[in-house]
Design a protein around this motif. Structure first.
Motif, PDB file in Angstrom:
ATOM      1  N   PRO A  69       1.044  -1.851   9.803  1.00 52.39           N
ATOM      2  CA  PRO A  69       1.923  -2.232   8.691  1.00 52.39           C
ATOM      3  C   PRO A  69       1.712  -1.399   7.433  1.00 52.39           C
ATOM      4  O   PRO A  69       2.482  -1.508   6.490  1.00 52.39           O
ATOM      5  CB  PRO A  69       1.539  -3.697   8.439  1.00 52.39           C
ATOM      6  N   TYR A  70       0.676  -0.571   7.417  1.00 48.79           N
ATOM      7  CA  TYR A  70       0.311   0.104   6.176  1.00 48.79           C
ATOM      8  C   TYR A  70       0.481   1.617   6.273  1.00 48.79           C
ATOM      9  O   TYR A  70      -0.030   2.260   7.200  1.00 48.79           O
ATOM     10  CB  TYR A  70      -1.127  -0.221   5.792  1.00 48.79           C
TER      11      TYR A  70
ATOM     12  N   CYS B 147      -1.038   7.295   7.778  1.00 51.67           N
ATOM     13  CA  CYS B 147      -1.392   8.674   7.452  1.00 51.67           C
ATOM     14  C   CYS B 147      -2.802   9.021   7.928  1.00 51.67           C
ATOM     15  O   CYS B 147      -3.050  10.134   8.404  1.00 51.67           O
ATOM     16  CB  CYS B 147      -1.272   8.892   5.949  1.00 51.67           C
ATOM     17  N   ALA B 148      -3.719   8.074   7.809  1.00 51.61           N
ATOM     18  CA  ALA B 148      -5.087   8.324   8.257  1.00 51.61           C
ATOM     19  C   ALA B 148      -5.135   8.557   9.763  1.00 51.61           C
ATOM     20  O   ALA B 148      -5.885   9.410  10.256  1.00 51.61           O
ATOM     21  CB  ALA B 148      -5.982   7.159   7.868  1.00 51.61           C
ATOM     22  N   LEU B 149      -4.319   7.825  10.512  1.00 49.38           N
ATOM     23  CA  LEU B 149      -4.274   7.998  11.964  1.00 49.38           C
ATOM     24  C   LEU B 149      -3.688   9.360  12.336  1.00 49.38           C
ATOM     25  O   LEU B 149      -4.171  10.034  13.259  1.00 49.38           O
ATOM     26  CB  LEU B 149      -3.450   6.877  12.596  1.00 49.38           C
ATOM     27  N   VAL B 150      -2.645   9.771  11.608  1.00 51.14           N
ATOM     28  CA  VAL B 150      -2.075  11.105  11.867  1.00 51.14           C
ATOM     29  C   VAL B 150      -3.108  12.176  11.559  1.00 51.14           C
ATOM     30  O   VAL B 150      -3.257  13.151  12.304  1.00 51.14           O
ATOM     31  CB  VAL B 150      -0.795  11.318  11.031  1.00 51.14           C
ATOM     32  N   ALA B 151      -3.838  12.003  10.452  1.00 50.88           N
ATOM     33  CA  ALA B 151      -4.854  12.994  10.078  1.00 50.88           C
ATOM     34  C   ALA B 151      -5.933  13.130  11.143  1.00 50.88           C
ATOM     35  O   ALA B 151      -6.542  14.199  11.286  1.00 50.88           O
ATOM     36  CB  ALA B 151      -5.475  12.610   8.733  1.00 50.88           C
TER      37      ALA B 151
ATOM     38  N   PRO C 271       0.798  -1.231   0.000  1.00 52.02           N
ATOM     39  CA  PRO C 271       0.000   0.000   0.000  1.00 52.02           C
ATOM     40  C   PRO C 271       0.830   1.281   0.000  1.00 52.02           C
ATOM     41  O   PRO C 271       0.307   2.345  -0.338  1.00 52.02           O
ATOM     42  CB  PRO C 271      -0.820  -0.118   1.282  1.00 52.02           C
ATOM     43  N   ALA C 272       2.114   1.207   0.374  1.00 51.73           N
ATOM     44  CA  ALA C 272       2.940   2.420   0.428  1.00 51.73           C
ATOM     45  C   ALA C 272       3.013   3.124  -0.914  1.00 51.73           C
ATOM     46  O   ALA C 272       3.228   4.338  -0.965  1.00 51.73           O
ATOM     47  CB  ALA C 272       4.345   2.074   0.913  1.00 51.73           C
TER      48      ALA C 272
ATOM     49  N   LEU D  97       5.415   2.189  11.829  1.00 56.11           N
ATOM     50  CA  LEU D  97       5.241   0.979  11.030  1.00 56.11           C
ATOM     51  C   LEU D  97       5.463  -0.238  11.923  1.00 56.11           C
ATOM     52  O   LEU D  97       6.062  -0.138  12.992  1.00 56.11           O
ATOM     53  CB  LEU D  97       6.233   0.971   9.872  1.00 56.11           C
ATOM     54  N   SER D  98       4.981  -1.390  11.494  1.00 52.96           N
ATOM     55  CA  SER D  98       5.091  -2.595  12.314  1.00 52.96           C
ATOM     56  C   SER D  98       6.549  -3.009  12.467  1.00 52.96           C
ATOM     57  O   SER D  98       7.415  -2.672  11.645  1.00 52.96           O
ATOM     58  CB  SER D  98       4.283  -3.732  11.704  1.00 52.96           C
ATOM     59  N   ALA D  99       6.822  -3.767  13.515  1.00 55.72           N
ATOM     60  CA  ALA D  99       8.196  -4.110  13.889  1.00 55.72           C
ATOM     61  C   ALA D  99       8.914  -4.942  12.837  1.00 55.72           C
ATOM     62  O   ALA D  99      10.148  -4.945  12.778  1.00 55.72           O
ATOM     63  CB  ALA D  99       8.199  -4.839  15.229  1.00 55.72           C
TER      64      ALA D  99
END
Length: 301
Positions: free
Chosen positions: A221-222, A227-231, A99-100, A193-195
């Protein structure tokens, strides 16, 4: 009956004489005469009435010629089909990507479809491991991933190496800065991002070298989810600059004062030869990424 005999008969019907037929097929008149005679013997009926100066098709010969033309039309179609396959592959392209680069591939597909409007494209957005696995078994024609890993049966080419960017919610105090340092992110709620992600390890190492601690509040992981969480104001992050393409509203992107590289690779299955379509798509992806359209977004906020 063989194809050479049929070709000789067809040439005589098309050009009127055995001499003209021989010229067209780059052979001799006696060879054409022999081939037509052999065909008549095989068919057990006469194809021509032979006069002093001309050949006249019999009714049987005319009927047989119509069937020959049907067959040669089919051969012409097969030749055209072979050409289209040679130029455009099978007419279907299956792509798996992380998805990146979700913002990048639609731009490539738009350009590709202008050139090949009839080609069907199946685009699957999957995890890193799934992209590599699908490519290794030949389930997809092209894979796009951020690392090579240990996947067998794939050939990887680096597509890009881009510096990561700070991702901030609109209105964040750091948005006033032209560049953001790791020190600026000290104590900030950090969405990571995931570990298992290779870039996550590079980000963690950069913060360790800078001796900067973060509040690791959420992992995903996505990049799109990040970005949606930051928004939504859940924290800040560092992301692939390709995330700036088609990012959701409510985000500010700023360059970092240090370089944390994000990698992208094109991976192809080694167990099958890439189609002409796949080769064109890969080249178009390189063209789009080289245009660096994403750079303008960093300073447009």
């Amino acid at each position: 009956m063989n194809l050479r005999q049929v070709e000789a008969f067809r040439a005589v019907m098309m050009f009127g004489t055995m001499v003209a037929a021989a010229r067209e097929l780059h052979t001799s008149q006696p060879s054409i005469s022999r081939l037509v005679t052999e065909l008549e013997e095989r068919l057990q009926f006469k194809l021509f009435v032979r006069g002093a100066s001309r050949l006249t098709p019999t009714d049987e010969g005319s009927a047989f010629y119509r069937e020959v033309e049907h067959s040669f039309s089919g051969l012409a179609y097969l030749n055209q089909a072979a050409h289209e396959i040679r130029v455009s592959g099978t007419g279907r392209l299956r792509i798996a990507a992380i998805p990146a680069i979700a913002g990048l591939l639609p731009r490539v597909i738009k350009r590709f479809k202008k050139r090949f409007p009839q080609v069907a494209i199946l685009l699957e957005m999957r995890s890193e491991a799934t992209v590599r696995r699908w490519t290794s078994v030949g389930y997809c024609d092209i894979g796009y991933a951020s690392s090579i890993g240990e996947s067998p049966n794939v050939h990887a080419q680096q597509l890009y190496q881009l510096p990561g960017v700070a991702v901030l919610p609109t209105g964040h105090a750091l948005a006033a800065k032209n560049r953001v340092s790791l020190e600026d992110l000290r104590g900030e709620p950090f969405i990571s991002l995931s570990a298992v992600d290779r870039t996550r390890r590079l980000i963690d190492e950069a913060f360790e070298r800078a001796d900067v601690s973060r509040q690791l509040s959420i992992e995903t992981p996505y990049s799109m989810t990040l970005c949606a969480l930051v928004a939504q104001g859940m924290g800040v992050s560092i992301a692939n600059p390709l995330s700036t393409l088609d990012a959701p509203p409510g985000l500010i992107f700023r360059p970092l004062t240090c370089v944390i590289p994000f990698f992208g690779f094109t991976i192809l299955p080694t167990e099958k030869v890439p189609s002409a379509l796949a080769k064109v798509f890969v080249e178009m992806t390189r063209e789009v990424i080289s245009e660096e359209e994403w750079q303008g977004r960093l300073h447009a906020e």
